[in-house]
Design an enzyme around this catalytic site. Structure first.
Site, PDB file in Angstrom:
ATOM      1  NE  ARG A 112      -3.559 -41.293  27.487  1.00  0.00           N
ATOM      2  CZ  ARG A 112      -3.575 -41.521  28.790  1.00  0.00           C
ATOM      3  NH1 ARG A 112      -2.609 -42.233  29.364  1.00  0.00           N
ATOM      4  NH2 ARG A 112      -4.536 -41.032  29.549  1.00  0.00           N
ATOM      5  CB  THR A 385       2.148 -42.972  35.883  1.00  0.00           C
ATOM      6  OG1 THR A 385       0.770 -43.143  35.582  1.00  0.00           O
ATOM      7  CG2 THR A 385       2.836 -42.341  34.691  1.00  0.00           C
ATOM      8  CB  VAL A 404      -0.624 -50.012  33.520  1.00  0.00           C
ATOM      9  CG1 VAL A 404       0.278 -50.791  32.567  1.00  0.00           C
ATOM     10  CG2 VAL A 404      -0.074 -50.044  34.942  1.00  0.00           C
ATOM     11  CG  ASN A 405      -5.217 -44.869  34.771  1.00  0.00           C
ATOM     12  OD1 ASN A 405      -4.696 -43.829  35.159  1.00  0.00           O
ATOM     13  ND2 ASN A 405      -6.502 -45.038  34.746  1.00  0.00           N
ATOM     14  CB  SER A 456      -2.446 -38.341  29.103  1.00  0.00           C
ATOM     15  OG  SER A 456      -1.396 -38.596  30.006  1.00  0.00           O
ATOM     16  CB  SER A 457      -2.216 -35.559  33.888  1.00  0.00           C
ATOM     17  OG  SER A 457      -3.591 -35.317  34.019  1.00  0.00           O
TER      18      SER A 457
HETATM   19  N1  GLY Z   1      -3.166 -42.335  33.432  1.00  0.00           N
HETATM   20  C1  GLY Z   1      -2.701 -41.097  33.926  1.00  0.00           C
HETATM   21  C2  GLY Z   1      -2.534 -40.074  32.854  1.00  0.00           C
HETATM   22  O1  GLY Z   1      -2.225 -40.408  31.740  1.00  0.00           O
HETATM   23  O2  GLY Z   1      -2.739 -38.924  33.107  1.00  0.00           O
END
Ligand code: GLY
Length: 588
Positions: A112, A385, A404-405, A456-457
């Protein structure tokens, strides 16, 4: 006995997606369709599912050259970084969940991004003290220190069999020779060009020689090829020190950012113990913090475990599942963050006794209103993602989700590097209690601090039972976790990998207090039943509060599975993404 009716109910749910399902079902299966007398100990080949055919092919090329699943993961990850700049890349980060068949060990490689020291909460507020949304999602301040290049080096050197240089070769070749722009990439560029074209480094990549980003055009990335070559030659130092680091620092500072050489050179991946729990005869191995996914999955599945969902009508089944989602996302808001910086009560949150308490608070006939802390619906269409899944012939597994979001990240390419920087800083709670781009909020546990990883998810996940092994994951921002939940329920109900990838989706994240559903995921009668129970249901095509419309579909789930009894491998690539591919290479 219980599997059959559950399966039938899920297949009934799939009817709207029947056409894509048939297309998936025609994907190749590994040889050896005969029923094995006993459960096989090794898969009959390698299966890879990814969001782009060139990335799947790159992984198979590396397997054919003698690599294992971990070498293939490096090749797939790097190639996705080349062909899906919309979703992930060297300027971003990711999570790699690995299973080493020889030792039986599961490892979570956390790559991350980390917060630069200058990125304090105050740096993201405007003159009125409100969150400056331009700063949080566009340009240098939105970017964390990238982690993906360090993961490629770490996975190759620690778990791979081939040199990093060999596993990166397909990505370097494709960056140099180019690939045809596909519809999703062209559409994403059109949506994001206003920001991307602010930056000379980005214009040099996407508008080289006056070209535009249009479907079918060949997209070449010579600077990215050179950056990948420096990584291949120099390993960690080939990115985080030397020429690439210099270009990055110059490019970020030229746009007003404040990264330092020390923070780049100081970036490290973390190896973490994955989360484990049981559900319905399966062992689930999944993502620990700083992902919120594994904790939420453990909560939701343990809340749901005692109910025989298959025996219930669809409306009740959705109601109970949504109530489990609502409770898990509430806890995500308050307790989850980077475990290197805050104490995350993982033991408590994943305790079956805690789940029993949550279950007891569910009214089987009525929606529990979410707190009215903030109900503002926020845009969810920009989710990006990417995820890929691999099982190799030795039984090694990789589930990797990288990002990269949002679409094309921050939009900023530091001149000469060839890759976009992420806008992952928006995954922090930059202003406590203010929803981010995914509509999720946070407080102290997820406040930015120098070197901290944003929550993050992303939820790469393994499932295993005595008969079957599966790897799954998906992009989709805060909806990742509920998609993985529905995928696990699908596998537990006996669905095939293509069926799991095609499953219709619904989502609830506590705030906003509404169920989002995909187009045709439920009949109007079921929607009416849920509304009668007190749920707000956002149906695609209908206007929702705030004048927005719900998206028709979401996610890009990539999964592979190995049935030990029939000794067959199969994969499922999300039919919502036409350029994804399942590749299977039987053991020669
Ligand atoms: N950027 C989306 C996540 O990591 O949840």
């Amino acid at each position: 006995m219980r599997l059959m009716p559950r399966t039938l109910i899920l297949i009934a749910l799939l009817v709207p997606a029947l056409l894509p399902l048939q297309a998936c079902a025609e994907q190749p299966q590994a040889s050896n369709p005969r029923e094995a007398a006993v459960a096989a100990t090794h898969p009959p080949g390698t299966a890879i599912a990814s969001a782009h055919s060139l990335a799947t092919d790159a992984g198979l090329e590396i397997i054919a050259a003698g690599g294992n699943a971990f070498d293939a993961a490096v090749a797939v990850s790097a190639t996705l970084s080349v062909v899906e700049p919309i979703s992930s890349g060297l300027g971003g980060g990711g999570f790699f969940l690995l299973h080493d068949a020889r030792s039986g060990k599961d490892v979570f490689v956390d790559a991350r991004e980390t917060a630069p020291a200058a990125a304090t909460p105050e740096a993201f507020l405007d003159a009125d003290g409100n969150l400056d949304r331009d700063r949080s999602v566009n340009g240098p301040w939105s970017a964390g220190i990238p982690g993906l290049p360090a993961a490629l080096v770490h996975v190759a050197q620690t778990y791979g069999r081939l040199p990093l240089k060999q596993s990166l070769a397909p990505a370097i070749r494709i960056a140099r020779e180019g690939f045809p722009v596909y519809e999703r990439m062209a559409r994403g560029y059109a949506a994001r060009r206003g920001v991307m074209e602010r930056y000379p480094g980005t214009r040099a990549v996407f508008l080289a020689d006056g070209d535009t980003v249009e479907e079918g055009e060949l997209f070449r990335q010579p600077d990215l090829a050179r950056t990948l070559e420096r990584l291949a030659d120099g390993g960690f130092d080939g990115f985080y020190r030397g020429e690439t680091a210099r270009l990055l620092l110059d490019g970020v500072r030229a746009e007003g950012g404040q990264w330092t050489a020390e923070e780049l050179a100081g970036y490290r991946v973390r190896e973490r113990e994955p989360l484990r729990f049981d559900y319905d005869g399966w062992q689930i191995v999944t993502a620990p913090p700083p992902s919120s996914g594994g904790v939420a999955l453990a909560q939701m599945l343990q809340v749901l475990a005692p109910w025989d969902l298959a025996a219930l009508p669809q409306g009740e089944r959705v109601h109970l599942t949504v109530e489990a989602m609502r409770r898990a996302y509430r806890d995500r808001t308050f307790y989850l963050g980077d475990p290197d910086f805050v104490e995350v009560p993982v033991g408590l949150l994943t305790d079956p006794a805690y789940a029993a308490g949550l279950r007891a608070s569910i009214n089987p006939d009525r929606a529990t209103p979410s707190d009215t802390f903030s109900g503002r619906p926020t845009p969810l269409e920009d989710e990006e993602t990417t995820h890929f899944s691999i099982i190799d012939a030795e039984g090694n597994r990789v589930g990797a989700t990288q990002t990269v979001n949002l679409l094309f990240g921050s939009g900023l390419v530091a001149p000469g590097t060839g890759f976009l920087l992420n806008n992952e800083m928006d995954d922090f709670a930059l202003k406590a209690g203010t929803p981010n781009a995914f509509g999720v909020m946070g407080f102290d546990a997820n406040a930015p601090e120098p070197g901290k990883r944003m929550l993050s998810s992303m939820t790469p996940t393994f499932m295993s039972s005595p008969d079957r092994v599966a790897v799954l994951g998906t992009p989709g921002g805060s909806r990742i976790i509920t998609m993985v939940l529905l995928g696990i329920l699908g596998y537990a109900d006996g669905l095939s990998a293509p069926q799991v990838a095609a499953l219709p989706r619904f989502h609830h994240q506590w705030m906003p207090d509404a169920i989002s559903i995909e187009k045709d995921a439920m009949t109007p009668e079921v929607v009416a039943e849920l509304r009668a129970m007190g749920h707000t249901v956002n149906v695609p095509g209908e206007e929702v509060a705030g004048g927005r419309r719900s998206s028709d579909s979401w996610g890009n789930l990539q999964t592979v599975s190995w049935d030990r009894r029939s000794d067959t491998l199969e994969g499922g690539t999300d039919p919502r993404n036409p350029v994804g591919k399942v590749g299977i290479r039987p053991t020669p």
